[in-house]
Write an enzyme that holds these catalytic residues in place. Structure first.
Site, PDB file in Angstrom:
ATOM      1  N   TYR A 134     -10.703   1.399  10.562  1.00  0.00           N
ATOM      2  CA  TYR A 134     -11.955   1.735   9.868  1.00  0.00           C
ATOM      3  C   TYR A 134     -12.335   0.758   8.770  1.00  0.00           C
ATOM      4  O   TYR A 134     -13.273   1.012   8.027  1.00  0.00           O
ATOM      5  CB  TYR A 134     -11.920   3.167   9.321  1.00  0.00           C
ATOM      6  N   LYS A 135     -11.611  -0.340   8.649  1.00  0.00           N
ATOM      7  CA  LYS A 135     -11.976  -1.343   7.645  1.00  0.00           C
ATOM      8  C   LYS A 135     -12.819  -2.425   8.328  1.00  0.00           C
ATOM      9  O   LYS A 135     -13.964  -2.192   8.681  1.00  0.00           O
ATOM     10  CB  LYS A 135     -10.711  -1.880   6.980  1.00  0.00           C
ATOM     11  N   ASP A 186       1.742  -4.912   8.399  1.00  0.00           N
ATOM     12  CA  ASP A 186       0.591  -4.011   8.334  1.00  0.00           C
ATOM     13  C   ASP A 186      -0.656  -4.889   8.232  1.00  0.00           C
ATOM     14  O   ASP A 186      -0.844  -5.615   7.248  1.00  0.00           O
ATOM     15  CB  ASP A 186       0.729  -3.092   7.117  1.00  0.00           C
ATOM     16  N   ARG A 194     -12.516  -4.503  -7.047  1.00  0.00           N
ATOM     17  CA  ARG A 194     -12.215  -5.092  -5.746  1.00  0.00           C
ATOM     18  C   ARG A 194     -13.501  -5.248  -4.947  1.00  0.00           C
ATOM     19  O   ARG A 194     -14.247  -4.286  -4.761  1.00  0.00           O
ATOM     20  CB  ARG A 194     -11.231  -4.186  -4.999  1.00  0.00           C
ATOM     21  N   PHE A 215       0.855  -1.183   0.000  1.00  0.00           N
ATOM     22  CA  PHE A 215       0.000   0.000   0.000  1.00  0.00           C
ATOM     23  C   PHE A 215       0.897   1.242   0.000  1.00  0.00           C
ATOM     24  O   PHE A 215       1.859   1.331   0.769  1.00  0.00           O
ATOM     25  CB  PHE A 215      -0.935   0.009   1.205  1.00  0.00           C
TER      26      PHE A 215
END
Lengths: 406, 406
Positions: A222-223, A197, A370, A126
């Site tokens: 927040y995922k 991560d 995705r 990322f």
């Protein structure tokens, strides 16, 4: 394999042991949400809970709420809940700041612990992970290096010049998942530290940091933790490193006695030293609600349903869409996280049309569709309905022709 | 000077041009709040506003709200409002992270811009400012030094070896305020940068960063901006420095094109490069409400009332409490911020009794009673009633005797 019908998926919903969890979320009608790996939906009642904190704790309690309402220890109590979700030892997780800031703290510590050596990461990591590493190296100005290689050559690229291997456990674009224990062992064999991560892992796939022997980790709130837009992040420092890792950012909430207002920094005992500034109580309140919901279902049940839902999603796409979408996520269950991705030259336009019609996934450039699979609120019939829409859209629109003009 | 009576203060309330502003806040009955310089109270309606964001934008909009609800630009719009409160040029303020993190970013940039030179600060600066500087220097490991001197010798201590002078404009313990323009000029005369911490200034005293020629600044969102517990902070970089200051923390929201997901960092144009991680929307919503209220009253009117309220507070304490409390805040109006502090050996016990009886101020070790003056919601009769309580308490309790045993 026989063809799937919608009735098969309805049957799976009827026997789904996690079906009741959907009631824990406020999801809008008419939406199939396949983007919980970008922003999880609100846990039911979270708006009222934050409003109560604002009205009663902030409004009535005012400054007294730092002690009376437990504000000063809120981040610690959330951290202990997250620790249980990622197999971390008690007292090894801290909650606060953003994933990017936490990466900076831990990478800074790692380079200080392994001076002069490089950061090794994956080309397709990322971006913020890579940007933070770049910035840190430039800022230190001591000739550290950021080496980027392809995922499949990571283990071979770890050498005696490696300070820290920084990897995202589940890749944000492809959903490919590393073997945490194997890569951690490969890093340790060269005296390198490992930094995982967990942004696309926590709450979605089983993670056991302690068992893998991981040194450092960060992750996002927040995922799959459903902590709200821009929720505070977390970091992990293995207990054996806690006292010796030199953290670059030393703020007052990481001091041994913040309210003594001493002129010089003395690190707090344990993981508290990794805290920095005054904790954001409103955001932490939402994160706490999200973590509570994520903690209600056993991760093994989540993983079982996630793998099955992805299998079915792939099967349905192959059955309904032919070969117009190319699977990007690994086929082997143990090599993927909780998302499924397909490539198509017109992915951006396709995703926009899907979103407009209530099937919300994500487009990741240049060509990735995705779909995040969040078993706590995703039903099996959701999968059927989503693929039916995709299939209809592909049939009705001249995507292939448009793609050929690229 | 004739003795003051409560009727005099009632008369001042009747003619107070800011009296209507009190209705903009939710303050509990029976409380006189003299701690808005630690945590401002909630702007009226903020709980409902955050709940709406959670329900409609997060819950219904889900991931789409990053664009549809303006989440991606929220911090920028708050930053522009804060810029107007501190006399900053448009496009020179960024909102996000904590004051501590922002200090790290700017100090890191300053040391890179003036390599090898020291950080100069005040011994009695707020601890996190000093801790962050210590940590940064240790982390860089290049022999930078943190020199701390008394406030009155700062100007004389600036020399050719000074990279950056880091000062809190209004001191958190005493309320003493620096002459921003004079100290800034003194720093520039030695080619040093200046970094002002405006945590106790913004929303409370007039600040004109551009006119003073300041280089860098940070500030807090939860004091006089009433942005909520642990609200996001802000930072300022003078326009002339924006393109050249090497910031140490380079996250994806500071990238020129975050959603292109490029492998290498390219700084965004302007102040946006100072952003790091995903912005915390719930906390930003509260901060936005607070900044809006703070922006409604002219800062000159706030300052006029603040100075008059402090004068009256001092006069009332002298009239009602004799010499048992020693004034710590400078008597000269232009040398103080918007708080008034008194020393007493039993300050901790006295403040606890005051808080228990609804007069909320702060104790700062070892012996300071700190009273924040927030003219937007503090009435003149509040002052009378607070001092009456203090005076009664001092008369009824054997504080002096207890103090002698120290």
């Amino acid at each position: 394999m026989s063809l799937l019908a919608r009735a098969d998926l309805e049957q799976l919903d009827r026997t789904d042991p996690l079906a009741h969890m959907r009631d824990q979320f406020d999801l809008p009608r008419g939406v199939i949400y396949l983007d919980g790996n970008s922003l999880g939906p609100p846990p039911r009642g979270v708006a009222a809970r934050i409003a109560r904190v604002a009205t009663h704790e902030w409004g009535n309690g005012l400054i007294r709420s730092w002690t009376d309402a437990g504000w000063l220890t809120l981040s610690t109590s959330i951290a202990e809940k997250i620790a249980r979700l990622v197999g971390a030892e008690p007292g090894s997780v801290a909650v606060g700041d953003s994933t990017s800031i936490n990466l900076f703290k831990l990478l800074g510590g790692a380079l200080a612990a392994r001076p002069g050596r490089k950061i090794l990461s994956e080309k397709a990591n990322f971006p913020t992970d890579l940007y933070i590493a770049e910035g840190l190296i430039r800022h230190l100005g001591r000739g550290h290096r950021l080496q980027l290689v392809a995922a499949e050559t990571i283990a071979a690229a770890i050498d005696d010049d490696t300070a820290v291997v920084m990897l995202t456990h589940v890749n944000y674009r492809t959903g490919a998942m590393y073997d945490m224990a194997a890569i951690t062992a490969a890093a340790h064999a060269r005296d390198a530290l490992i930094l995982w991560d967990l942004s696309h892992s926590v709450g979605a796939v089983p993670v056991d940091l302690a068992k893998a022997g991981a040194d450092l980790a960060v992750g996002c709130g927040y995922k799959y933790l459903n902590g709200g837009p821009g929720a505070p992040a977390f970091l992990y420092i293995a207990p054996y490193l806690l006292d010796s890792l030199p953290l670059p950012i030393t703020g007052w909430l990481g001091h041994a006695d913040p309210f003594a207002f001493e002129a010089s920094y003395r690190p707090a005992a344990g993981i508290t030293r990794a805290l920095t500034g005054t904790p954001p109580i409103l955001s932490l309140t939402a994160l706490d609600a999200g973590v509570d919901v994520a903690s209600q279902a056993p991760i093994e049940a989540i993983r079982t349903k996630s793998l099955q839902q992805i299998e079915l999603f792939i099967q349905l796409v192959e059955q309904e869409c032919g070969d117009s979408l190319r699977l990007v996520t690994p086929r082997e269950a143990e090599r993927r996280g909780s998302q499924v991705c397909f490539a198509h030259p017109d992915a951006g336009a396709i995703m926009q049309m899907l979103v407009d019609r209530g099937v919300i996934g994500d487009f990741r450039p240049p060509d990735i569709l995705r779909f995040g699979i969040a078993p706590l609120y995703l039903s099996y019939t959701n999968l059927w309905d989503a693929v039916a829409l995709i299939s209809g859209m592909l049939n009705e629109n001249p995507f292939t022709q448009r793609a050929e003009r690229h």
